[in-house]
Design a protein around this motif. Structure first.
Motif, PDB file in Angstrom:
ATOM      1  N   VAL A   1      45.165  29.808  -2.247  1.00  0.00           N
ATOM      2  CA  VAL A   1      45.497  29.122  -3.411  1.00  0.00           C
ATOM      3  C   VAL A   1      44.115  28.149  -3.764  1.00  0.00           C
ATOM      4  N   ASP A   2      43.494  28.117  -5.018  1.00  0.00           N
ATOM      5  CA  ASP A   2      42.426  27.183  -5.231  1.00  0.00           C
ATOM      6  C   ASP A   2      42.785  25.683  -5.114  1.00  0.00           C
ATOM      7  N   ALA A   3      42.076  25.075  -4.471  1.00  0.00           N
ATOM      8  CA  ALA A   3      42.579  23.583  -3.939  1.00  0.00           C
ATOM      9  C   ALA A   3      42.476  22.698  -5.346  1.00  0.00           C
ATOM     10  N   LYS A   4      41.417  23.072  -6.448  1.00  0.00           N
ATOM     11  CA  LYS A   4      41.265  22.834  -7.641  1.00  0.00           C
ATOM     12  C   LYS A   4      42.696  22.393  -8.274  1.00  0.00           C
ATOM     13  N   LEU A   5      43.644  23.161  -7.916  1.00  0.00           N
ATOM     14  CA  LEU A   5      45.167  22.784  -8.729  1.00  0.00           C
ATOM     15  C   LEU A   5      45.579  21.534  -8.096  1.00  0.00           C
TER      16      LEU A   5
END
Length: 317
Positions: A76-80
C-alpha cells in the motif's frame, strides 16, 4: 483500543464494550483511527443470527468506517498516511477505535465533505448508483423501489428520475416513512406491512428488490411481460426472494442478482467515488438520523430494529 464485541448471537445486549489490542494492517490494507462508524440493519440481522453470514465468535462486527490512515500494510502506498478515507472492511471490524480496511475498497474523503457525511452516504449511495446503472433505464419506465426510506432506497428514490425513470413507485412501513419517501420524489408510496401489498401495484418495468421472502414472487405478476426485470440486492425479511426459474419463464421476465465479488468491485471501484463526488458538488446529500458514542452500539441496534429511524445511525469513538 475500545471496541464492541459480539460474544454470542442474540439481542442488542450481546454487544459488549471491550478493550482489545490495536489491529495491524495486513497486505493490501490500511489501518485507520475511526472518526465515524456506520451501523446497518443487516448488522442487526447478523447479530441476531437471522441473516446467513460466516461469523466466528467472539467478533467485532461492522463493515463501514471513516477516519485517518495511521498505518499501511505491505503493498500500500505510504502516501496514504495521514489522509482521511472512507470505505468498507469486507464485513467485520469497524465497531472499534481502529479498523483495518482493504485499501482497494476505500476512497479519499473529498474537500468540503465531512467523514460523517462520507460515511453516511458513501456505501448506500454507491449501491443505489450501481443499481440504477444496472437497470439500464431507457426513459419513461415505471420503477418500484422497495423500502424506499431505507439507506439504499432513499438514494434510489432520489435519483431514479435522473437516470430515466418516468414514474417512481415505492414502499415504506410507516406513515412517517411514506411521507418522507414521497418528499424524496416517489409518485406513489405503498405500505409494505400487509402481506397482500403487491396486489396494489400498477404494472412496473423495473423492481429494485430489497425485501425478499414470498412477496417477491407476487411482485413478479406486476412486471411488464417480456421486458420486466427485477434487480435483487437485499432481504430485509431475512429470507431470500422466493422466486424460481419457472416463475421467470412463465412471465418472460428477468432477475439479476446484485451481489458477489464482481458486483462489489463495481460498487466500490466506480460508484463509491462517484457518490462522494456528488456529495462534494451538491448533487446529492447525506441523510443522518443521529450519531451515538461507540459504547451505545446496542442502542443503535435497538433504534434500527424499531424501524423508526429515517436516516443513517453513526457511532463515534
Amino acid at each position: 483500543m475500545r471496541a464492541i464485541v459480539l460474544t454470542e448471537k442474540g439481542g442488542p445486549e450481546r454487544l459488549e464494550v471491550a478493550d482489545l489490542p490495536r489491529p495491524s494492517p495486513g497486505e493490501g490494507q490500511v489501518l485507520i483511527r475511526t472518526q465515524a462508524v456506520g451501523v446497518s440493519y443487516a448488522e442487526t440481522q447478523i447479530r441476531a443470527g437471522t441473516l446467513p453470514f460466516p461469523l466466528p465468535l467472539p467478533a467485532v462486527i461492522g463493515a463501514e468506517a471513516a477516519g485517518e490512515v495511521v498505518e499501511v500494510g505491505e503493498g500500500v502506498d505510504a502516501k496514504l498516511l495521514g489522509s482521511t478515507i472512507v470505505g468498507v472492511t469486507g464485513g467485520l471490524g469497524s465497531y472499534a477505535e481502529y479498523a483495518a480496511l482493504p485499501a482497494a475498497m476505500t476512497v479519499p474523503v473529498p474537500d468540503g465533505v465531512t467523514p460523517d457525511q462520507a460515511l453516511a452516504a458513501g456505501a448506500p449511495g454507491a449501491i443505489a448508483l450501481a443499481l440504477l446503472h444496472k437497470a439500464r433505464l431507457a426513459g419513461g419506465e415505471t420503477v418500484l423501489v422497495e423500502a424506499g426510506s431505507s439507506s439504499v432506497g432513499t438514494y434510489l428514490v432520489r435519483h431514479a428520475k435522473e437516470f430515466g425513470a418516468g414514474r417512481v413507485v415505492a414502499t415504506a412501513g410507516s406513515a412517517a416513512k411514506r411521507d418522507r419517501t414521497a418528499e424524496l420524489g416517489a409518485d406513489l408510496v405503498l405500505d409494505h406491512g400487509p402481506a397482500g401489498w403487491p396486489g396494489e401495484l400498477p404494472e412496473v418495468d423495473v423492481v429494485f428488490e430489497a425485501i425478499g421472502g414470498t412477496t417477491a414472487r407476487r411482485v413478479l405478476d406486476h412486471l411488464t411481460p417480456g421486458t420486466g426485470r427485477m434487480l435483487y440486492y437485499g432481504m430485509l425479511t431475512g429470507e431470500p426472494a422466493a422466486v424460481t426459474a419457472a416463475d421467470l419463464m412463465e412471465r418472460g421476465v428477468t432477475l439479476t442478482g446484485c451481489s458477489g465479488p464482481g458486483w462489489a468491485g463495481e460498487v466500490f471501484g466506480t460508484h463509491y467515488p462517484a457518490m462522494l463526488d456528488r456529495l462534494a458538488s451538491g448533487r446529492s446529500v447525506a441523510y443522518i438520523d443521529r450519531t451515538l458514542p461507540l459504547e451505545e452500539a446496542a442502542q443503535a441496534h435497538r433504534l434500527l430494529e424499531s424501524r423508526a429511524v429515517t436516516g443513517r445511525i453513526l457511532l463515534v469513538p
